[in-house]
Design a protein around this motif. Structure first.
Motif, PDB file in Angstrom:
ATOM      1  N   UNK A   1       9.762 -27.537   8.166  1.00 50.92           N
ATOM      2  CA  UNK A   1       9.515 -27.387   9.597  1.00 50.92           C
ATOM      3  C   UNK A   1       8.124 -26.859   9.906  1.00 50.92           C
ATOM      4  N   UNK A   2       7.284 -26.633   8.886  1.00 50.90           N
ATOM      5  CA  UNK A   2       5.964 -26.075   9.154  1.00 50.90           C
ATOM      6  C   UNK A   2       5.058 -26.346   7.969  1.00 50.90           C
ATOM      7  N   UNK A   3       3.771 -26.310   8.235  1.00 52.48           N
ATOM      8  CA  UNK A   3       2.783 -26.459   7.180  1.00 52.48           C
ATOM      9  C   UNK A   3       1.756 -27.529   7.499  1.00 52.48           C
TER      10      UNK A   3
ATOM     11  N   UNK B   1      -6.727 -32.200  10.532  1.00 56.62           N
ATOM     12  CA  UNK B   1      -6.383 -31.284   9.445  1.00 56.62           C
ATOM     13  C   UNK B   1      -6.865 -29.872   9.782  1.00 56.62           C
ATOM     14  N   UNK B   2      -8.073 -29.769  10.329  1.00 57.48           N
ATOM     15  CA  UNK B   2      -8.580 -28.457  10.749  1.00 57.48           C
ATOM     16  C   UNK B   2      -7.730 -27.869  11.866  1.00 57.48           C
ATOM     17  N   UNK B   3      -7.296 -28.725  12.777  1.00 58.55           N
ATOM     18  CA  UNK B   3      -6.464 -28.265  13.891  1.00 58.55           C
ATOM     19  C   UNK B   3      -5.140 -27.725  13.384  1.00 58.55           C
ATOM     20  N   UNK B   4      -4.510 -28.417  12.451  1.00 57.95           N
ATOM     21  CA  UNK B   4      -3.233 -27.952  11.891  1.00 57.95           C
ATOM     22  C   UNK B   4      -3.433 -26.669  11.089  1.00 57.95           C
ATOM     23  N   UNK B   5      -4.582 -26.541  10.460  1.00 57.79           N
ATOM     24  CA  UNK B   5      -4.880 -25.299   9.732  1.00 57.79           C
ATOM     25  C   UNK B   5      -4.957 -24.124  10.693  1.00 57.79           C
ATOM     26  N   UNK B   6      -5.663 -24.303  11.800  1.00 50.90           N
ATOM     27  CA  UNK B   6      -5.771 -23.226  12.799  1.00 50.90           C
ATOM     28  C   UNK B   6      -4.402 -22.881  13.375  1.00 50.90           C
ATOM     29  N   UNK B   7      -3.562 -23.879  13.577  1.00 45.72           N
ATOM     30  CA  UNK B   7      -2.230 -23.622  14.110  1.00 45.72           C
ATOM     31  C   UNK B   7      -1.409 -22.744  13.173  1.00 45.72           C
ATOM     32  N   UNK B   8      -1.492 -23.007  11.874  1.00 48.81           N
ATOM     33  CA  UNK B   8      -0.723 -22.211  10.911  1.00 48.81           C
ATOM     34  C   UNK B   8      -1.261 -20.789  10.822  1.00 48.81           C
TER      35      UNK B   8
END
Length: 631
Positions: free
Chosen positions: A227-229, A551-558
């Motif tokens: 559910x995350x990552x 990919x950078x956006x998902x990194x910031x979200x995590x």
């Protein structure tokens, strides 16, 4: 592409016997004229020579055509060995020339990605007539195409057995010559083939590794879900774009994996290499040994390795009041303070005896020394020096004391207000020194690329650290275990920066120190079975997603999910002066009180044993004149 003539492009011909007839010789001459490359190999029970030829770097073309003209049993045996040796590749195209129908046996030994065309004679009969002319009925050669997309190809009808698709036919007659008909291109464009997976179910190996892939077991179905990552979002986007679903399978050993000395392959990499899954995407680092057993896409995420150690402890403040100056400076200051009093006293005695004899009387040595000490500690004094020789000495001494006090006061304020800490571990060289001198232990996650770079090093700092690495305490098996171990003692944990920082934030990042100098830049990519035909399509999509900033956006979200967790970082700025800062001053005061009490006790004992009169007579001297001194 549809071709009108056969273009020989790096051809390998596998035959039962060495064929030297005119047909083969003509083909070889034509190949060389076109700048191609042809090799004729005799099959003698092993395809090792073929494998060597295909892996040779002395060929300029990417696509290799392998023509197999063997007996039916040998043809099947060739493909059994291809399957066993995992020689599937999108850059190899297989051509089978068959007289007996062994199609199903060949297909049973094919994996996804194997591209094969089969040519089978329907009728071939020719003779020479009475006029000594070649006469032939219509000779026809059917070409059937097999491209393994699924474990059960989409062109299967009601039968569960794999079948071929007829893509064309060739024929020859004396009057018409060579003719052919194609229904579709022989060479498939893999980018088009895998642009839509048609809702296919794919399998991916994973380990629980947030912030890249957080996995858990669904209580209802028992399946592994996420559910995350970062990689979770990446895989979902790819699946939606290419129209496939996926199922997650946990690596039994919980490791990323690699090739062991005994040849076995562990972890997620092992599952991919054994074709148990179609791919793995979970912060998998590209390394040389792994590339031997699996294929990697281009990297979609780049970062370096850091060293995580306990936050440096604040230095002992027991003698903080002495910290503004070095021991050498303190020694010189003490010597200067001890000398200035005797110097003034000697000047006074000389002047009394040689210049003002009977007119002026010098003060005692103890008074001169004590007053100069008062000046040094900025307490002032009541010394009135009417003689210019004394005044010049005092002028330089007072200015000297002013400079020393200004430097001491400013430095002490900074030292006491801003805490100082022990030397941190900021590089691999610092780590090596900490291991050898301070009892630190290096730790890495078992069977990861970070272990590999130290274990396989033959020289340099990597090898020096591995030489002092203690496997009994140095191995951890999860990222969380590595970060938690740092807080249990003198351990320095080496791993990728993002995951280490996020885990440290959750536990209070002020409890950790991250090295200023990182090392071992690494790229994360999808791991695919060797020869995977959909590598190009996945690779292109990964590059697009990374270039678009997703990919950078998902990194910031995590990272945002744990921002502020762990109580935040402890303040290291100026703070109030505490007893810890001033304990040295209180120690000195206590020493002074104790010394004074000791001296008083000695005087009392001396008076008791020597008698009051004798004791007083020992202190008798000339009357103290305070006129010049100013008391």
């Amino acid at each position: 592409m549809v071709v009108d003539v056969v273009v020989v492009v790096d051809v390998v011909v596998v035959v039962d016997v060495v064929m030297v007839d005119v047909g083969i010789a003509s083909s070889m001459r034509a190949s060389h004229r076109r700048g191609g490359d042809m090799a004729v190999l005799k099959y003698q029970g092993s395809i090792a020579p073929l494998e060597k030829e295909l892996k040779s770097f002395f060929h300029r073309e990417n696509l290799r055509n392998v023509i197999v003209m063997c007996s039916a049993p040998n043809t099947v045996d060739v493909f059994r060995q291809v399957f066993k040796r995992k020689m599937e590749s999108p850059t190899i195209y297989w051509w089978l020339i068959l007289e007996d129908d062994v199609t199903q046996e060949v297909l049973d030994n094919m994996r996804e990605g194997t591209q094969m065309d089969e040519a089978k004679y329907k009728l071939m009969r020719s003779f020479v007539n009475k006029d000594d002319q070649l006469n032939s009925c219509r000779k026809q050669l059917y070409l059937k195409h097999a491209f393994m997309i699924h474990s059960q190809p989409p062109f299967i009808a009601s039968s569960s057995r794999r079948r071929l698709q007829t893509v064309g036919s060739w024929w020859w007659t004396p009057s018409e010559g060579s003719q052919h008909f194609l229904k579709e291109p022989i060479y498939k464009d893999l980018m088009d083939v895998y642009s839509d997976f048609g809702g296919r179910l794919m399998k991916s190996s994973v380990v629980d590794n947030w912030p890249f892939f957080r996995v858990m077991k669904d209580k209802a179905s028992g399946e592994i879900v996420s559910d995350a990552g970062i990689d979770f979002h990446l895989l979902n986007t790819i699946a939606a774009k290419l129209n496939f679903t996926y199922r997650l399978l946990l690596a039994k050993d919980g490791q990323w994996g690699g090739v062991l000395p005994d040849g076995s392959i562990t972890g997620m990499i092992g599952m991919v290499a054994r074709h148990e899954v179609h791919f793995a995407i979970n912060e998998i680092t590209i390394t040389g040994p792994r590339e031997v057993v699996v294929d990697f896409t281009l990297p979609y995420f780049l970062e370096s390795t850091t060293i995580v150690s306990p936050a440096p402890a604040e230095k002992n403040r027991a003698f903080a009041v002495f910290s503004p100056f070095t021991a050498e400076v303190w020694g010189l200051l003490s010597l200067a303070t001890l000398l200035v009093g005797p110097i003034l006293w000697l000047i006074s005695v000389a002047k009394e005896e040689l210049v003002l004899k009977g007119i002026w009387q010098a003060d005692s040595l103890s008074n001169y020394s004590f007053n100069m000490y008062r000046s040094m500690v900025v307490q002032g004094n009541k010394a009135e020096m009417e003689q210019w020789s004394h005044r010049f000495v005092l002028f330089t001494w007072f200015f000297f004391c002013f400079v020393v006090y200004a430097l001491y006061a400013g430095t002490l304020t900074a030292v006491l207000a801003v805490p100082t800490f022990e030397k941190p571990i900021d590089s691999l060289w610092d780590l090596l020194g900490a291991i050898e001198n301070d009892g630190y232990k290096a730790t890495v996650v078992y069977q990861t690329s970070n272990e590999f770079i130290f274990k396989e090093a033959t020289s340099g700092i990597y090898k020096q650290i591995w030489d002092v690495f203690d496997p009994s305490v140095g191995y951890v098996y999860t990222w969380d275990e590595g970060v938690e171990k740092v807080l249990t003692g003198k351990f320095a944990y080496m791993n990728a920066q993002l995951g280490a920082e996020i885990r440290a934030i959750k536990r209070g990042i002020h409890n950790y120190h991250f090295a200023k100098n990182t090392f071992y830049p690494q790229g994360y990519a999808m791991a695919l079975p060797s020869g995977s035909p959909y590598k190009g399509k996945l690779e292109k999509l990964l590059v697009q997603l990374a270039s678009a900033g997703l990919v950078d956006k998902w990194t910031r979200d995590e990272v945002a999910k744990v921002a502020g967790a762990g109580g935040g970082e402890a303040s290291k700025g100026p703070g109030a002066i505490t007893l810890v800062h001033l304990q040295a001053a209180f120690f000195l005061l206590a020493i002074g009180y104790s010394t004074a009490g000791g001296v008083l006790l000695v005087e009392r004992l001396a008076m008791f044993f020597c008698g009051r009169k004798e004791f007083h007579s020992s202190f008798a001297g000339r009357p103290i004149l305070v006129k010049e001194i100013g008391y």
